[in-house]
Design an enzyme around this catalytic site. Structure first.
Site, PDB file in Angstrom:
ATOM      1  N   ASP A  99      -6.416  -6.565   4.221  1.00  0.00           N
ATOM      2  CA  ASP A  99      -5.810  -5.226   4.274  1.00  0.00           C
ATOM      3  C   ASP A  99      -5.945  -4.660   5.691  1.00  0.00           C
ATOM      4  OD1 ASP A  99      -4.938  -2.632   3.731  1.00  0.00           O
ATOM      5  OD2 ASP A  99      -6.659  -2.105   2.477  1.00  0.00           O
TER       6      ASP A  99
ATOM      7  N   MET B 264     -12.145   4.030  -1.000  1.00  0.00           N
ATOM      8  CA  MET B 264     -12.846   4.253   0.272  1.00  0.00           C
ATOM      9  C   MET B 264     -13.598   5.570   0.138  1.00  0.00           C
ATOM     10  SD  MET B 264      -9.799   2.927   2.720  1.00  0.00           S
ATOM     11  CE  MET B 264      -8.611   3.100   1.401  1.00  0.00           C
TER      12      MET B 264
ATOM     13  N   SER C 107       0.850  -1.202   0.000  1.00  0.00           N
ATOM     14  CA  SER C 107       0.000   0.000   0.000  1.00  0.00           C
ATOM     15  C   SER C 107       0.875   1.237   0.000  1.00  0.00           C
ATOM     16  CB  SER C 107      -0.897   0.015   1.239  1.00  0.00           C
ATOM     17  OG  SER C 107      -1.363   1.334   1.443  1.00  0.00           O
TER      18      SER C 107
ATOM     19  N   ASP D  14      -4.706   3.565  -2.060  1.00  0.00           N
ATOM     20  CA  ASP D  14      -5.806   3.865  -1.135  1.00  0.00           C
ATOM     21  C   ASP D  14      -6.387   5.235  -1.434  1.00  0.00           C
ATOM     22  OD1 ASP D  14      -5.994   1.573   0.688  1.00  0.00           O
ATOM     23  OD2 ASP D  14      -3.907   2.061   1.145  1.00  0.00           O
TER      24      ASP D  14
ATOM     25  N   GLY E 254       1.199  -1.929   4.124  1.00  0.00           N
ATOM     26  CA  GLY E 254       1.700  -0.576   3.930  1.00  0.00           C
ATOM     27  C   GLY E 254       2.857  -0.267   4.845  1.00  0.00           C
ATOM     28  N   SER E 255       2.555   0.013   6.098  1.00  0.00           N
ATOM     29  CA  SER E 255       3.606   0.456   7.022  1.00  0.00           C
ATOM     30  C   SER E 255       4.665  -0.621   7.238  1.00  0.00           C
ATOM     31  CB  SER E 255       2.994   0.892   8.355  1.00  0.00           C
ATOM     32  OG  SER E 255       2.167  -0.114   8.873  1.00  0.00           O
TER      33      SER E 255
ATOM     34  N   HIS F 170      -1.037  -1.218  -4.167  1.00  0.00           N
ATOM     35  CA  HIS F 170      -2.374  -0.957  -3.641  1.00  0.00           C
ATOM     36  C   HIS F 170      -2.491   0.549  -3.424  1.00  0.00           C
ATOM     37  CE1 HIS F 170      -5.905  -2.177  -1.180  1.00  0.00           C
ATOM     38  NE2 HIS F 170      -5.568  -1.174  -0.388  1.00  0.00           N
TER      39      HIS F 170
ATOM     40  N   GLY G 227      -9.188   3.910   6.756  1.00  0.00           N
ATOM     41  CA  GLY G 227      -8.947   5.347   6.980  1.00  0.00           C
ATOM     42  C   GLY G 227      -7.497   5.707   7.210  1.00  0.00           C
TER      43      GLY G 227
ATOM     44  N   HIS H 144      -8.151   0.839  -4.219  1.00  0.00           N
ATOM     45  CA  HIS H 144      -9.092   0.613  -3.117  1.00  0.00           C
ATOM     46  C   HIS H 144      -9.855   1.905  -2.871  1.00  0.00           C
ATOM     47  CE1 HIS H 144      -9.478  -0.471   1.476  1.00  0.00           C
ATOM     48  NE2 HIS H 144     -10.647  -0.420   0.874  1.00  0.00           N
TER      49      HIS H 144
ATOM     50  N   MET I 248     -11.295  -6.167   5.275  1.00  0.00           N
ATOM     51  CA  MET I 248     -10.544  -5.178   6.069  1.00  0.00           C
ATOM     52  C   MET I 248     -10.302  -5.740   7.469  1.00  0.00           C
ATOM     53  SD  MET I 248      -9.940  -2.579   4.131  1.00  0.00           S
ATOM     54  CE  MET I 248      -9.140  -1.628   5.413  1.00  0.00           C
TER      55      MET I 248
ATOM     56  N   MET J 230      -9.153   7.901  -0.554  1.00  0.00           N
ATOM     57  CA  MET J 230     -10.055   8.275   0.551  1.00  0.00           C
ATOM     58  C   MET J 230     -10.627   9.656   0.296  1.00  0.00           C
ATOM     59  SD  MET J 230      -7.891   6.988   3.838  1.00  0.00           S
ATOM     60  CE  MET J 230      -6.876   5.508   3.794  1.00  0.00           C
TER      61      MET J 230
HETATM   62  C1  DX5 Z   1      -6.394   1.518   5.447  1.00  0.00           C
HETATM   63  C2  DX5 Z   1      -5.915   1.199   4.071  1.00  0.00           C
HETATM   64  C3  DX5 Z   1      -4.761   0.297   4.042  1.00  0.00           C
HETATM   65  C4  DX5 Z   1      -3.540   0.805   4.719  1.00  0.00           C
HETATM   66  C5  DX5 Z   1      -2.841  -0.380   5.321  1.00  0.00           C
HETATM   67  O1  DX5 Z   1      -7.586   2.219   5.370  1.00  0.00           O
HETATM   68  O2  DX5 Z   1      -6.952   0.598   3.311  1.00  0.00           O
HETATM   69  O3  DX5 Z   1      -4.460  -0.155   2.721  1.00  0.00           O
HETATM   70  O4  DX5 Z   1      -2.633   1.475   3.893  1.00  0.00           O
HETATM   71  O5  DX5 Z   1      -1.814   0.067   6.101  1.00  0.00           O
HETATM   72  P1  DX5 Z   1      -1.058  -0.890   7.105  1.00  0.00           P
HETATM   73  O6  DX5 Z   1      -0.495  -2.022   6.308  1.00  0.00           O
HETATM   74  O7  DX5 Z   1      -0.032  -0.001   7.677  1.00  0.00           O
HETATM   75  O8  DX5 Z   1      -2.073  -1.356   8.131  1.00  0.00           O
HETATM   76 ZN    ZN Z   2      -6.393  -0.329   1.375  1.00  0.00          ZN
END
Ligand code: DX5
Ligand code: ZN
Length: 215
Positions: free
Chosen positions: A176, A69, A9, A36, A198-199, A34, A146, A67, A141, A38
């Site tokens: 995710d 959101m 992500s 995101d 992601g992180s 990926h 968010g 994705h 999820m 938002m």
């Molecule tokens: C959250 C996103 C994720 C996010 C995941 O709303 O949909 O894709 O980037 O981040 P990590 O892997 O750090 O939980």
């Molecule tokens: Zn996501």
């Protein structure tokens, strides 16, 4: 066993170096990125949109896994499809009802893209059963959507086998939120075949080691 698709992500990437970050995760073995999106309404955060997908399309041949959101997903399918997304995943909770979700799925497919439906932690797997045979991907999820960097919600992972049991053979079951080298194994052993992280990946000093440690 089928291949596990790792989709980093970019929410946790360095946006000032996005092209390089995407190249780096490709070299590290990722098959897609990926993205995101938002809108500050469906979730309390605002991120990126169509122009970023367009730029990424020019910069990489990785699968662009988008994705959404966002509220009113049907309004934005065409621009994201035309920008070059390969997979478009929307939220069931952003739809009025299951027929609305089915319409969004058809719209995505009308652009020749893979259609994904995502469920938030409070939504049960059973609620999307009526459209399970219409989608290419279900995104479970394991955090409240968010923000990146939240803790994995173990209860949510229990939806994976429920979906797998009712799924067609080629369904991508993606997870995710809070994915790291430990939670990834929980998800794949329950039947997930695509992991978003992601992180964990972008926070690692060696992306290859981070990606490898998820298998
Ligand atoms: C959250 C996103 C994720 C996010 C995941 O709303 O949909 O894709 O980037 O981040 P990590 O892997 O750090 O939980
Ligand atoms: Zn996501």
């Amino acid at each position: 066993m089928k291949e596990i698709i790792i989709s980093p992500s970019i929410l946790s990437a360095d946006f000032a170096e996005l092209g390089r970050e995407v190249d780096a995760v490709k070299k590290a073995g990722a098959k897609g990125v990926h993205i995101d999106v938002m809108d500050g309404h469906f979730v309390p955060n605002i991120t990126i949109g169509v122009p970023v997908v367009k730029s990424l399309r020019k910069a990489t041949d990785l699968i662009l896994d988008t994705h959404l959101m966002i509220e009113n997903p049907e309004k934005y399918i065409k621009p994201f499809a035309q920008a070059g997304s390969d997979i478009l995943t929307f939220h069931f909770e952003a739809c009025k009802n299951i027929s609305h979700a089915a319409e969004v799925i058809s719209l995505i497919k009308s652009f020749g893209k893979k259609a994904g439906i995502s469920i938030k932690p409070a939504t049960s797997a059973e609620e999307i059963f009526p459209v399970l045979d219409k989608v290419d991907l279900v995104l479970v999820m394991t955090v409240e959507p968010g923000f990146g960097g939240q803790e994995f919600m173990h209860d949510c992972a229990m939806k994976i086998p429920v979906i797998k049991e009712h799924a067609q053979e080629n369904l991508i079951i993606q997870v995710d939120g809070g994915i790291n080298n430990l939670t990834s194994k929980i998800c794949t052993s329950l039947g997930a075949n695509s992991l978003v992280a992601g992180s964990y990946i972008f926070g690692h000093n060696d992306y290859s080691k981070a990606v490898q440690s998820l298998y």
